[in-house]
Design an enzyme around this catalytic site. Structure first.
Site, PDB file in Angstrom:
ATOM      1  N   ASN A   1     -31.867  19.037  19.174  1.00 54.00           N
ATOM      2  CA  ASN A   1     -32.260  17.901  19.999  1.00 54.00           C
ATOM      3  C   ASN A   1     -31.514  17.991  21.340  1.00 54.00           C
ATOM      4  OD1 ASN A   1     -32.079  15.300  21.251  1.00 54.00           O
ATOM      5  ND2 ASN A   1     -32.909  14.397  19.390  1.00 54.00           N
TER       6      ASN A   1
ATOM      7  N   ASP B   1     -31.901  15.924  24.020  1.00 49.91           N
ATOM      8  CA  ASP B   1     -31.936  14.669  24.799  1.00 49.91           C
ATOM      9  C   ASP B   1     -30.730  14.525  25.730  1.00 49.91           C
ATOM     10  OD1 ASP B   1     -34.176  13.942  23.403  1.00 49.91           O
ATOM     11  OD2 ASP B   1     -33.200  12.415  22.170  1.00 49.91           O
ATOM     12  N   HIS B   2     -29.543  14.878  25.199  1.00 53.43           N
ATOM     13  CA  HIS B   2     -28.345  14.560  25.980  1.00 53.43           C
ATOM     14  C   HIS B   2     -28.045  15.566  27.093  1.00 53.43           C
ATOM     15  CE1 HIS B   2     -28.022  10.993  23.792  1.00 53.43           C
ATOM     16  NE2 HIS B   2     -27.857  11.609  22.638  1.00 53.43           N
TER      17      HIS B   2
ATOM     18  N   ARG C   1     -26.913  11.365  37.306  1.00 47.70           N
ATOM     19  CA  ARG C   1     -26.980  11.506  38.767  1.00 47.70           C
ATOM     20  C   ARG C   1     -28.413  11.448  39.296  1.00 47.70           C
ATOM     21  NH1 ARG C   1     -22.255  13.602  41.224  1.00 47.70           N
ATOM     22  NH2 ARG C   1     -20.649  12.328  40.276  1.00 47.70           N
TER      23      ARG C   1
ATOM     24  N   HIS D   1     -36.728  13.139  22.389  1.00 43.07           N
ATOM     25  CA  HIS D   1     -37.202  11.773  22.186  1.00 43.07           C
ATOM     26  C   HIS D   1     -37.645  11.230  23.548  1.00 43.07           C
ATOM     27  CE1 HIS D   1     -36.213   7.539  20.340  1.00 43.07           C
ATOM     28  NE2 HIS D   1     -37.411   7.593  20.874  1.00 43.07           N
TER      29      HIS D   1
ATOM     30  N   ARG E   1     -38.265   8.357  25.180  1.00 43.32           N
ATOM     31  CA  ARG E   1     -38.072   6.918  24.967  1.00 43.32           C
ATOM     32  C   ARG E   1     -38.925   6.115  25.943  1.00 43.32           C
ATOM     33  NH1 ARG E   1     -33.234   5.820  21.693  1.00 43.32           N
ATOM     34  NH2 ARG E   1     -33.758   3.663  22.063  1.00 43.32           N
TER      35      ARG E   1
ATOM     36  N   ARG F   1     -34.807   6.949  29.429  1.00 43.40           N
ATOM     37  CA  ARG F   1     -33.397   7.011  29.845  1.00 43.40           C
ATOM     38  C   ARG F   1     -32.861   8.440  29.908  1.00 43.40           C
ATOM     39  NH1 ARG F   1     -30.507   4.448  24.555  1.00 43.40           N
ATOM     40  NH2 ARG F   1     -31.913   2.737  25.042  1.00 43.40           N
ATOM     41  N   HIS F   2     -33.472   9.359  29.164  1.00 39.74           N
ATOM     42  CA  HIS F   2     -33.031  10.765  29.283  1.00 39.74           C
ATOM     43  C   HIS F   2     -34.242  11.678  29.495  1.00 39.74           C
ATOM     44  CE1 HIS F   2     -33.643  10.303  24.986  1.00 39.74           C
ATOM     45  NE2 HIS F   2     -32.444   9.806  24.748  1.00 39.74           N
TER      46      HIS F   2
ATOM     47  N   GLU G   1     -39.916  13.176  19.125  1.00 41.90           N
ATOM     48  CA  GLU G   1     -39.557  11.890  18.502  1.00 41.90           C
ATOM     49  C   GLU G   1     -40.181  10.804  19.348  1.00 41.90           C
ATOM     50  OE1 GLU G   1     -35.351  11.469  18.337  1.00 41.90           O
ATOM     51  OE2 GLU G   1     -35.098  13.163  17.014  1.00 41.90           O
TER      52      GLU G   1
ATOM     53  N   THR H   1     -28.527   4.483  20.433  1.00 41.67           N
ATOM     54  CA  THR H   1     -29.306   5.551  19.803  1.00 41.67           C
ATOM     55  C   THR H   1     -30.150   4.918  18.691  1.00 41.67           C
ATOM     56  OG1 THR H   1     -29.171   7.696  18.668  1.00 41.67           O
ATOM     57  CG2 THR H   1     -27.396   6.140  18.205  1.00 41.67           C
ATOM     58  N   THR H   2     -31.049   5.695  18.097  1.00 43.04           N
ATOM     59  CA  THR H   2     -31.911   5.157  17.035  1.00 43.04           C
ATOM     60  C   THR H   2     -31.027   4.577  15.925  1.00 43.04           C
ATOM     61  OG1 THR H   2     -33.343   7.019  17.553  1.00 43.04           O
ATOM     62  CG2 THR H   2     -33.916   5.727  15.620  1.00 43.04           C
TER      63      THR H   2
ATOM     64  N   GLU I   1     -38.078  12.328   7.551  1.00 45.38           N
ATOM     65  CA  GLU I   1     -36.746  12.748   7.969  1.00 45.38           C
ATOM     66  C   GLU I   1     -35.785  11.668   7.498  1.00 45.38           C
ATOM     67  OE1 GLU I   1     -36.196  14.135  12.021  1.00 45.38           O
ATOM     68  OE2 GLU I   1     -34.105  13.451  12.016  1.00 45.38           O
TER      69      GLU I   1
ATOM     70  N   HIS J   1     -29.470  12.855  12.223  1.00 41.71           N
ATOM     71  CA  HIS J   1     -28.714  11.778  12.870  1.00 41.71           C
ATOM     72  C   HIS J   1     -27.242  11.827  12.494  1.00 41.71           C
ATOM     73  CE1 HIS J   1     -28.090   8.219  15.207  1.00 41.71           C
ATOM     74  NE2 HIS J   1     -29.333   8.368  15.630  1.00 41.71           N
ATOM     75  N   GLY J   2     -26.427  12.039  13.506  1.00 43.31           N
ATOM     76  CA  GLY J   2     -24.979  12.055  13.309  1.00 43.31           C
ATOM     77  C   GLY J   2     -24.450  13.307  12.629  1.00 43.31           C
TER      78      GLY J   2
ATOM     79  N   GLY K   1     -28.462  16.886  17.516  1.00 43.40           N
ATOM     80  CA  GLY K   1     -28.399  16.829  18.970  1.00 43.40           C
ATOM     81  C   GLY K   1     -27.016  16.635  19.543  1.00 43.40           C
ATOM     82  N   HIS K   2     -26.449  15.446  19.361  1.00 37.39           N
ATOM     83  CA  HIS K   2     -25.236  15.069  20.086  1.00 37.39           C
ATOM     84  C   HIS K   2     -24.075  16.032  19.855  1.00 37.39           C
ATOM     85  CE1 HIS K   2     -21.698  12.598  21.143  1.00 37.39           C
ATOM     86  NE2 HIS K   2     -22.498  12.212  22.120  1.00 37.39           N
TER      87      HIS K   2
HETATM   88  N1  PXP Z   1     -33.318  12.705  14.232  1.00 42.27           N
HETATM   89  C1  PXP Z   1     -33.784  11.563  14.789  1.00 42.27           C
HETATM   90  C2  PXP Z   1     -35.011  10.959  14.221  1.00 42.27           C
HETATM   91  C3  PXP Z   1     -33.153  10.978  15.898  1.00 42.27           C
HETATM   92  O1  PXP Z   1     -33.633   9.842  16.419  1.00 42.27           O
HETATM   93  C4  PXP Z   1     -32.029  11.632  16.451  1.00 42.27           C
HETATM   94  C5  PXP Z   1     -31.371  11.056  17.676  1.00 42.27           C
HETATM   95  O2  PXP Z   1     -32.246  11.181  18.755  1.00 42.27           O
HETATM   96  C6  PXP Z   1     -31.576  12.815  15.853  1.00 42.27           C
HETATM   97  C7  PXP Z   1     -32.237  13.323  14.735  1.00 42.27           C
HETATM   98  C8  PXP Z   1     -30.400  13.560  16.376  1.00 42.27           C
HETATM   99  O3  PXP Z   1     -29.250  12.782  16.166  1.00 42.27           O
HETATM  100  P1  PXP Z   1     -27.866  13.271  16.746  1.00 42.27           P
HETATM  101  O4  PXP Z   1     -28.002  13.295  18.244  1.00 42.27           O
HETATM  102  O5  PXP Z   1     -26.908  12.231  16.263  1.00 42.27           O
HETATM  103  O6  PXP Z   1     -27.603  14.617  16.205  1.00 42.27           O
END
Ligand code: PXP
Length: 241
Positions: A8, A10-11, A19, A44, A46, A50-51, A71, A101-102, A152, A192-193, A215-216
């Site tokens: 992921n 996104d970040h 910026r 994602h 959104r 935002r990203h 997503e 976040t979600t 998921e 997630h996480g 992702g993060h």
């Molecule tokens: N899966 C889903 C459905 C999510 O919404 C996210 C966050 O965008 C992730 C996975 C990835 O989560 P993380 O950035 O915490 O790894």
């Protein structure tokens, strides 16, 4: 079976949007991720952009060679964009404007008819549909009823668990859900996480998992691992004057 890794990005876009400029470009990050072995790229789009923005998704659709997993919320405008872009996979997630976040899984039961219509609409475009859900029996059964291809499992509570007892309780909960999903003929994904500390434990416990979306933690590691080279290159440039 070795689970697929969806990265992921996104970040990467979050840093760009800090910026509102053009770097770092998520599509460049996607190509590097693919070269490093990513089995798919997850973004994602959104509602508040935002990203990741519309241009990113269109560009990724054209440039990546692996699978694009979008997503998305069930907002009609986002569904329309998804049908136009045709990602390989759509993951339906709940979305609130104020959240960082979600925050939880999709409440399929509360909006079953609406979600079923969206799932069918996406599937008619040839898009594989996954639903982001809590490890909850009722929600998993509802995922099957609305014709999802996959679910998921939300691993956020597991990732946030601090004690051995609560970590194991969350793993048991996720395992039970994964087994039920599989018995319903749903493909099982998780995300997630997840990070460099908790991913292996999850996979060892739950062999049903076919795909992870992370992702993060990956973007965080990328920033730190790249810091040394980035500073050295700037120093060389300054010293060369
Ligand atoms: N899966 C889903 C459905 C999510 O919404 C996210 C966050 O965008 C992730 C996975 C990835 O989560 P993380 O950035 O915490 O790894």
């Amino acid at each position: 079976m070795i689970p697929r890794l969806g990265v992921n990005i996104d970040h990467v876009a979050t840093i760009r949007q800090a910026r509102k400029t053009v770097e770092p470009d998520p599509s460049a990050a996607a190509l590097i991720a693919e070269n490093a072995g990513a089995d798919g790229i997850t973004v994602h789009l959104r509602e508040d952009r935002r990203h990741i923005n519309d241009r990113d998704v269109k560009l990724l659709r054209k440039t990546i060679k692996s699978r694009l997993n979008l997503e998305m919320s069930i907002n009609p405008l986002i569904v329309k964009i998804a049908c136009q872009i045709k990602p390989d996979q759509a993951t339906l997630v709940p979305e609130k404007r104020q959240e960082i976040t979600t925050e939880g899984g999709l409440d399929i039961i509360a909006q079953e008819k609406k979600i079923k219509n969206i799932v069918n609409k996406l599937k008619l475009k040839g898009i594989w549909v996954s639903l982001f859900v809590e490890a909850d029996r009722g929600q998993l059964k509802a995922a099957k009823r609305v014709n999802a291809d996959a679910i998921e499992l939300h691993t956020g509570t597991y990732a946030n668990a601090k004690t051995e007892t609560s970590i194991n309780r969350q793993l048991d909960r996720l395992l039970k859900a994964a087994k039920l999903a599989k018995s319903l003929d749903l493909h099982v994904y998780a995300g997630h996480g997840l990070n460099y500390q908790n991913t292996a434990k999850l996979l060892k416990k739950i062999p049903e998992i076919e795909e992870l979306n992370i992702g993060h933690s990956i973007v965080s590691r990328a920033v730190l691992n790249g810091m040394d080279e980035a500073v050295r290159t700037m120093k060389v440039l300054i010293q060369a004057i």
